[in-house]
Design a protein around this motif. Structure first.
Motif, mmCIF file in Angstrom:
data_model
loop_
_atom_site.group_PDB
_atom_site.id
_atom_site.type_symbol
_atom_site.label_atom_id
_atom_site.label_comp_id
_atom_site.label_asym_id
_atom_site.label_seq_id
_atom_site.Cartn_x
_atom_site.Cartn_y
_atom_site.Cartn_z
ATOM 1 N N SER A 4 -5.358 6.999 5.557
ATOM 2 C CA SER A 4 -4.414 7.988 6.085
ATOM 3 C C SER A 4 -3.514 8.541 4.984
ATOM 4 C CB SER A 4 -3.549 7.360 7.187
ATOM 5 O OG SER A 4 -4.321 7.044 8.313
ATOM 6 N N LEU A 5 -2.971 7.639 4.166
ATOM 7 C CA LEU A 5 -2.084 8.091 3.094
ATOM 8 C C LEU A 5 -2.831 8.947 2.081
ATOM 9 C CD1 LEU A 5 0.088 4.894 2.470
ATOM 10 C CD2 LEU A 5 0.724 6.981 3.700
ATOM 11 N N ASN A 6 -4.060 8.603 1.791
ATOM 12 C CA ASN A 6 -4.852 9.403 0.861
ATOM 13 C C ASN A 6 -5.065 10.811 1.420
ATOM 14 O OD1 ASN A 6 -6.656 9.631 -1.573
ATOM 15 N ND2 ASN A 6 -8.136 10.075 0.034
ATOM 16 N N PHE A 7 -5.361 10.905 2.708
ATOM 17 C CA PHE A 7 -5.600 12.211 3.312
ATOM 18 C C PHE A 7 -4.317 13.047 3.341
ATOM 19 C CE2 PHE A 7 -5.639 14.996 7.091
ATOM 20 C CZ PHE A 7 -6.704 15.819 6.743
ATOM 21 N N ILE B 125 0.841 -1.199 0.000
ATOM 22 C CA ILE B 125 0.000 0.000 0.000
ATOM 23 C C ILE B 125 0.877 1.250 0.000
ATOM 24 C CG2 ILE B 125 -1.707 1.335 1.296
ATOM 25 C CD1 ILE B 125 -2.795 -1.368 2.329
ATOM 26 N N PHE B 126 1.911 1.252 0.849
ATOM 27 C CA PHE B 126 2.826 2.403 0.866
ATOM 28 C C PHE B 126 3.483 2.582 -0.502
ATOM 29 C CE2 PHE B 126 2.500 1.654 5.444
ATOM 30 C CZ PHE B 126 2.427 2.956 5.930
ATOM 31 N N ARG B 127 3.912 1.475 -1.105
ATOM 32 C CA ARG B 127 4.554 1.569 -2.419
ATOM 33 C C ARG B 127 3.588 2.110 -3.464
ATOM 34 N NH1 ARG B 127 6.468 -3.891 -0.961
ATOM 35 N NH2 ARG B 127 8.576 -3.691 -0.105
ATOM 36 N N SER B 128 2.315 1.750 -3.337
ATOM 37 C CA SER B 128 1.326 2.225 -4.311
ATOM 38 C C SER B 128 1.124 3.736 -4.239
ATOM 39 C CB SER B 128 -0.020 1.509 -4.106
ATOM 40 O OG SER B 128 -0.686 1.980 -2.950
ATOM 41 N N LEU C 117 0.660 9.190 11.244
ATOM 42 C CA LEU C 117 -0.069 8.052 10.673
ATOM 43 C C LEU C 117 -0.778 7.202 11.712
ATOM 44 C CD1 LEU C 117 2.611 6.956 8.043
ATOM 45 C CD2 LEU C 117 0.551 8.316 7.636
ATOM 46 N N VAL C 118 -0.500 7.433 12.988
ATOM 47 C CA VAL C 118 -1.160 6.613 14.014
ATOM 48 C C VAL C 118 -2.228 7.389 14.791
ATOM 49 C CG1 VAL C 118 0.825 5.084 14.259
ATOM 50 C CG2 VAL C 118 0.628 7.063 15.768
ATOM 51 N N TYR C 119 -2.259 8.707 14.627
ATOM 52 C CA TYR C 119 -3.325 9.478 15.271
ATOM 53 C C TYR C 119 -4.661 9.166 14.595
ATOM 54 C CZ TYR C 119 0.385 12.460 17.245
ATOM 55 O OH TYR C 119 1.489 12.943 17.907
ATOM 56 N N SER C 120 -5.733 9.309 15.346
ATOM 57 C CA SER C 120 -7.063 9.133 14.766
ATOM 58 C C SER C 120 -7.337 10.248 13.757
ATOM 59 C CB SER C 120 -8.128 9.170 15.869
ATOM 60 O OG SER C 120 -9.417 9.267 15.309
ATOM 61 N N LEU C 121 -7.674 9.849 12.531
ATOM 62 C CA LEU C 121 -7.997 10.849 11.515
ATOM 63 C C LEU C 121 -9.259 11.608 11.878
ATOM 64 C CD1 LEU C 121 -7.415 9.248 7.981
ATOM 65 C CD2 LEU C 121 -6.163 11.140 9.026
#
Length: 209
Positions: A118-121, A86-89, A140-144
């Motif tokens: 998270s990555l999208n945001f 997912i990170f690579r994508s 990346l670990v906080y609640s969005l």
């Protein structure tokens, strides 16, 4: 006989930990937090320990090594590969992924769906780069929904209304306790931008009188 077998496994596992460079403090932490892994086959434990640095970039002397060990124990190789994928994508290089996991292995605790969200945001909506997120992995670990997004909206409203005396990074703002954030960024402007106060308390679920 059974207790003797357990004692032998425990003794062998403790020796494995020591031989792999874990300090007495770390060994004590393993005993307290994850004693079940010490009753596994010592060869399995050694093989698992030896995966932490190559897979996550966390050396035995690191303060994060036990976190990395927990990730390796709790997540299968296929699950880890899926999460790395997912990170690579999103354009992350392997070195950036390793920088993140070395700093904060628990980033991989999030589900695949949560990682993608998270990555999208952060990347597609806020424009953050892999290099920045890799060196600020706590974002990346906080609640969005309960932390990052509401605080981002507060910062945007304050900037739009020219109420901030200086620029603040989301990373520093997200790290603040709820009490500190309310005190410094929400309550002082309650009368000026009441809709911001209402939107924030509704999004976070915090009741403020």
């Amino acid at each position: 006989m059974l207790s003797s077998n357990y004692a032998h496994k425990l003794s062998s596992s403790l020796l494995v930990l020591k031989n792999n460079g874990l300090s007495d403090d770390k060994i004590q932490s393993v005993l307290l937090k994850n004693p079940a892994c010490l009753l596994q086959n010592p060869q399995w434990l050694e093989a698992t320990i030896n995966k932490v640095e190559p897979v996550l970039g966390v050396p035995p002397e690191s303060l994060r090594f036990l976190d990395g060990l927990e990730i390796i124990i709790s997540l299968s190789k296929s699950t880890l590969d899926m999460k790395f994928g997912i990170f690579r994508s999103f354009g992350w290089s392997d070195s950036e992924i390793l920088s993140m996991t070395k700093a904060l292995p628990f980033c991989l605790r999030n589900s695949e769906a949560r990682i993608q969200l998270s990555l999208n945001f952060f990347m597609n909506e806020l424009g953050y780069t892999p290099a920045y997120l890799a060196t600020h992995p706590k974002l990346l670990v906080y609640s969005l929904e309960k932390r990052v997004m509401p605080r981002t909206q507060v910062l945007n409203v304050l900037k739009e209304n020219k109420l901030l005396k200086k620029n603040f990074s989301l990373n520093s703002i997200a790290a603040l306790s709820e009490e500190k954030f309310l005190k410094d960024f929400v309550l002082p402007y309650r009368e000026f931008v009441p809709h911001m106060f209402e939107a924030y308390t509704k999004a976070t679920g915090h009741q403020v009188t």
